[in-house]
Design a protein around this motif. Structure first.
Motif, PDB file in Angstrom:
ATOM      1  N   SER A   1       0.797  -1.201   0.023  1.00  0.00           N
ATOM      2  CA  SER A   1      -0.001  -0.003   0.091  1.00  0.00           C
ATOM      3  C   SER A   1       0.860   1.403   0.140  1.00  0.00           C
ATOM      4  CB  SER A   1      -0.893  -0.058   1.126  1.00  0.00           C
ATOM      5  OG  SER A   1      -0.057  -0.063   2.273  1.00  0.00           O
ATOM      6  N   GLU A   2       2.039   0.906   0.369  1.00  0.00           N
ATOM      7  CA  GLU A   2       3.097   2.367   0.323  1.00  0.00           C
ATOM      8  C   GLU A   2       3.761   2.670  -0.954  1.00  0.00           C
ATOM      9  OE1 GLU A   2       5.659   2.196   3.673  1.00  0.00           O
ATOM     10  OE2 GLU A   2       4.447   0.849   4.725  1.00  0.00           O
ATOM     11  N   THR A   3       4.279   3.894  -1.074  1.00  0.00           N
ATOM     12  CA  THR A   3       5.081   4.284  -2.130  1.00  0.00           C
ATOM     13  C   THR A   3       6.424   3.866  -1.935  1.00  0.00           C
ATOM     14  OG1 THR A   3       3.209   5.946  -2.922  1.00  0.00           O
ATOM     15  CG2 THR A   3       5.565   6.119  -4.060  1.00  0.00           C
ATOM     16  N   PRO A   4       6.926   3.236  -2.604  1.00  0.00           N
ATOM     17  CA  PRO A   4       8.596   2.910  -2.139  1.00  0.00           C
ATOM     18  C   PRO A   4       9.525   4.267  -2.225  1.00  0.00           C
ATOM     19  CG  PRO A   4       7.752   1.348  -3.827  1.00  0.00           C
ATOM     20  CD  PRO A   4       6.568   2.413  -3.725  1.00  0.00           C
ATOM     21  N   GLY A   5      10.226   4.622  -1.124  1.00  0.00           N
ATOM     22  CA  GLY A   5      11.105   5.642  -1.268  1.00  0.00           C
ATOM     23  C   GLY A   5      12.556   5.145  -1.986  1.00  0.00           C
ATOM     24  N   PRO A   6      13.653   5.777  -1.988  1.00  0.00           N
ATOM     25  CA  PRO A   6      14.877   5.577  -2.775  1.00  0.00           C
ATOM     26  C   PRO A   6      15.248   4.029  -2.083  1.00  0.00           C
ATOM     27  CG  PRO A   6      14.849   7.712  -2.079  1.00  0.00           C
ATOM     28  CD  PRO A   6      13.721   7.256  -1.527  1.00  0.00           C
ATOM     29  N   GLY A   7      15.639   3.208  -2.950  1.00  0.00           N
ATOM     30  CA  GLY A   7      16.360   1.981  -2.387  1.00  0.00           C
ATOM     31  C   GLY A   7      15.269   0.994  -1.702  1.00  0.00           C
ATOM     32  N   LYS A   8      13.936   1.372  -1.887  1.00  0.00           N
ATOM     33  CA  LYS A   8      12.869   0.317  -1.434  1.00  0.00           C
ATOM     34  C   LYS A   8      12.075  -0.350  -2.275  1.00  0.00           C
ATOM     35  CE  LYS A   8      13.572   1.922   2.860  1.00  0.00           C
ATOM     36  NZ  LYS A   8      14.060   0.911   3.901  1.00  0.00           N
ATOM     37  N   ILE A   9      11.513  -1.371  -2.311  1.00  0.00           N
ATOM     38  CA  ILE A   9      10.544  -2.206  -3.188  1.00  0.00           C
ATOM     39  C   ILE A   9       9.319  -2.704  -2.398  1.00  0.00           C
ATOM     40  CG2 ILE A   9      12.379  -2.756  -4.625  1.00  0.00           C
ATOM     41  CD1 ILE A   9      12.156  -5.438  -3.550  1.00  0.00           C
ATOM     42  N   ARG A  10       8.091  -2.776  -3.091  1.00  0.00           N
ATOM     43  CA  ARG A  10       7.153  -3.410  -2.179  1.00  0.00           C
ATOM     44  C   ARG A  10       7.159  -5.113  -2.024  1.00  0.00           C
ATOM     45  NH1 ARG A  10       4.655   0.040  -6.045  1.00  0.00           N
ATOM     46  NH2 ARG A  10       3.404   1.633  -5.248  1.00  0.00           N
ATOM     47  N   ASP A  11       6.733  -5.365  -0.979  1.00  0.00           N
ATOM     48  CA  ASP A  11       6.974  -6.582  -0.573  1.00  0.00           C
ATOM     49  C   ASP A  11       5.948  -7.661  -1.259  1.00  0.00           C
ATOM     50  OD1 ASP A  11       7.081  -9.198   0.649  1.00  0.00           O
ATOM     51  OD2 ASP A  11       6.246  -8.468   2.533  1.00  0.00           O
ATOM     52  N   SER A  12       6.547  -8.256  -2.403  1.00  0.00           N
ATOM     53  CA  SER A  12       5.315  -9.225  -3.021  1.00  0.00           C
ATOM     54  C   SER A  12       5.176 -10.703  -2.461  1.00  0.00           C
ATOM     55  CB  SER A  12       5.772  -9.335  -4.520  1.00  0.00           C
ATOM     56  OG  SER A  12       6.859  -9.939  -4.609  1.00  0.00           O
ATOM     57  N   ASN A  13       6.367 -11.073  -1.743  1.00  0.00           N
ATOM     58  CA  ASN A  13       6.536 -12.477  -1.209  1.00  0.00           C
ATOM     59  C   ASN A  13       5.360 -12.721  -0.357  1.00  0.00           C
ATOM     60  OD1 ASN A  13       8.595 -12.688  -3.223  1.00  0.00           O
ATOM     61  ND2 ASN A  13      10.010 -13.092  -1.550  1.00  0.00           N
ATOM     62  N   ARG A  14       5.149 -12.005   0.677  1.00  0.00           N
ATOM     63  CA  ARG A  14       4.181 -12.414   1.689  1.00  0.00           C
ATOM     64  C   ARG A  14       2.789 -12.279   0.959  1.00  0.00           C
ATOM     65  NH1 ARG A  14       2.154  -8.689   5.436  1.00  0.00           N
ATOM     66  NH2 ARG A  14       3.718  -7.224   4.427  1.00  0.00           N
ATOM     67  N   PRO A  15       2.280 -11.512   0.447  1.00  0.00           N
ATOM     68  CA  PRO A  15       0.778 -11.644  -0.037  1.00  0.00           C
ATOM     69  C   PRO A  15       0.894 -12.832  -1.103  1.00  0.00           C
ATOM     70  CG  PRO A  15       1.687  -9.376  -0.300  1.00  0.00           C
ATOM     71  CD  PRO A  15       2.682 -10.042   0.314  1.00  0.00           C
ATOM     72  N   MET A  16       1.899 -13.105  -1.761  1.00  0.00           N
ATOM     73  CA  MET A  16       1.957 -14.318  -2.620  1.00  0.00           C
ATOM     74  C   MET A  16       1.954 -15.463  -2.033  1.00  0.00           C
ATOM     75  SD  MET A  16       4.825 -15.304  -5.283  1.00  0.00           S
ATOM     76  CE  MET A  16       6.145 -15.676  -3.869  1.00  0.00           C
ATOM     77  N   LEU A  17       2.711 -15.845  -1.059  1.00  0.00           N
ATOM     78  CA  LEU A  17       2.555 -16.983  -0.281  1.00  0.00           C
ATOM     79  C   LEU A  17       1.352 -17.246   0.708  1.00  0.00           C
ATOM     80  CD1 LEU A  17       6.345 -16.675   1.139  1.00  0.00           C
ATOM     81  CD2 LEU A  17       5.346 -18.447  -0.665  1.00  0.00           C
ATOM     82  N   LEU A  18       0.914 -16.130   1.085  1.00  0.00           N
ATOM     83  CA  LEU A  18      -0.393 -16.187   1.993  1.00  0.00           C
ATOM     84  C   LEU A  18      -1.461 -16.451   0.945  1.00  0.00           C
ATOM     85  CD1 LEU A  18      -0.270 -13.108   4.049  1.00  0.00           C
ATOM     86  CD2 LEU A  18      -0.093 -15.380   4.855  1.00  0.00           C
ATOM     87  N   SER A  19      -1.691 -16.014  -0.158  1.00  0.00           N
ATOM     88  CA  SER A  19      -2.460 -16.509  -1.309  1.00  0.00           C
ATOM     89  C   SER A  19      -2.155 -17.922  -1.747  1.00  0.00           C
ATOM     90  CB  SER A  19      -2.348 -15.793  -2.528  1.00  0.00           C
ATOM     91  OG  SER A  19      -3.447 -16.042  -3.510  1.00  0.00           O
TER      92      SER A  19
END
Length: 426
Positions: free
Chosen positions: A206-224
């Motif tokens: 839900s956040e806009t990544p700052g410098p050097g950051k990325i959104r977490d995809s693994n946790r939503p993917m694994l929970l799904s």
């Protein structure tokens, strides 16, 4: 877990790379089937039955009509006959049928005494019908004794075993349980699974990544993924742990306290901030820390004791594709065994690849493919999903199979049959 540890200082791993079959064998040897509990029928779908189920009564409990039509005495044959009444579902007829008379009847209704066959309505002509259901009908076709009648117990006899321990409760099995009067059932417990992402670079989706950051995809993917297995897994979302000992320990401890299995992603490579392996080494037994496969080499599996109970930990690689593939190949069979599945392994077929694929010289590759049946060639066809970079989650978007390509030089030529694991609907 409360231990002082640091990341590995050497850039040479202490762990031998295990082939996936050997790694999976270690996992299964350390996996126990969970206890059992009684669940309402509405909550038991997908679970593994832990009891034998017998029918107390026959089904049908009365001779039942298989067709809409007329209950007749078969020996009467064709001709015009008076209709002395009608029988509908849910009502036991009180009239007895005598020769040279018939009764109108609907599918599933109890056959009246005296009748020994059903003539379906398509083989009759209605001559007269009164409001009370009586009248006259012409029977056009003679039928043998027993035609279109389900005898008592023809589906299930009293005392028949309808389900056995170890059966997986799909929709048909739930229907059978309801048929024989079960409102609750004894099943194997499904595991509670906690999921944690690690890394200072991660932010919530839900956040806009700052410098050097990325959104977490693994946790939503694994929970799904866990929910899609449909075996009643209870998922626990532990959020994101930063690359500090305190934050990682707190979230790992919460997972071990509440779950049977902890699944983490990230923090298992060779960097100075890859803290999961050292933590697990200090607190439990790391059974393997590398696997001979592409993608997913850093996959780690450990066991430890927590409040007198054995806990299983899968530390998956941080790259999304690596995390997805290693979950399917190793963690999923473990979860199915915990839940009591007698055959917990991924189904495997031989499939023909549609284009040449370059081999990796050092490691076998589990190549993401779209798998389908080709009736013309009478075999499964495996189409590559494209660029197989372990960071490229797009390669999983249409993938329902993992084609196993052995290590070597050169290419696997188009048209070659290769073993392929099914990981999604065909």
């Amino acid at each position: 877990i409360n231990a002082e540890y640091g990341a590995m200082s050497s850039h040479k791993s202490a762990y031998r790379m295990l082939p996936i079959p050997e790694a999976l064998d270690l996992v299964m040897k350390n996996t126990h089937v969970l206890e059992q509990s009684i669940l309402p029928l509405a909550d038991a779908g997908g679970r593994v039955l832990a009891q034998e189920v017998k029918a107390k009564e026959p089904l049908p409990p009365f001779p039942a009509s298989m067709k809409d039509g007329y209950a007749v005495v078969a020996q009467d044959g064709t001709g015009e006959y008076p209709v002395i009444g009608e029988v509908t579902a849910g009502i036991i007829p009180t009239l007895k049928l005598v020769p040279k008379t018939v009764m109108r009847i609907t599918t599933g209704s109890a056959v009246p005494d005296g009748a020994n066959a059903i003539v379906m309505v398509e083989d009759t002509v209605l001559i007269d019908r009164k409001p009370d259901g009586t009248g006259k009908v012409k029977i056009l076709k003679a039928v043998p004794v027993g035609r279109d009648i389900r005898p008592i117990g023809s589906d299930i006899k009293a005392g028949d075993t309808v389900l056995t321990a170890g059966d997986v409760l799909g929709p048909a099995e739930i229907g059978l349980l309801a048929t024989v009067g079960h409102t609750s059932v004894l099943v194997r417990n499904s595991p509670k699974v906690a999921v944690l992402s690690t890394g200072d670079e991660l932010v919530e989706s839900s956040e806009t990544p700052g410098p050097g950051k990325i959104r977490d995809s693994n946790r939503p993917m694994l929970l799904s993924l866990l929910r899609s297995i449909n075996i009643g897994i209870e998922c626990i979302d532990l959020g994101i742990a930063g690359d500090t000992q305190k934050d990682l320990e707190e979230k790992v401890n919460k997972g071990l306290e509440t779950a049977d299995v902890l699944i983490t992603s990230g923090g298992v490579s060779m960097g100075d901030l890859d803290l999961m392996k050292p933590l697990l080494e200090k607190s439990g037994t790391v059974h393997f820390g590398r696997v001979l496969m592409k993608p997913g080499k850093p996959l780690t599996f450990a066991t430890l004791e927590w409040s007198g109970k054995k806990k299983l930990v899968f530390a998956l690689p941080g790259n999304p594709v690596s995390s997805y593939v290693t979950f399917c190949l190793v963690a999923l069979p473990c979860l199915r065994k915990l839940a009591g599945f007698e055959d917990p392994y991924l189904p495997q077929v031989a499939a023909k690849i549609t284009k040449s694929i370059k081999l990796d010289q050092k490691r076998p590759e589990y190549h993401r493919v779209n798998l389908s049946w080709d009736a013309g060639q009478n075999c499964f066809i495996a189409r590559s999903t494209g660029d197989q970079a372990s960071s490229r989650l797009l390669s999983m978007r249409t993938a329902n199979g993992l084609a196993l390509l052995g290590k070597g030089s050169g290419f696997v030529e188009a048209g070659t049959m290769v073993p392929t694991y099914i990981i999604g609907p065909l």
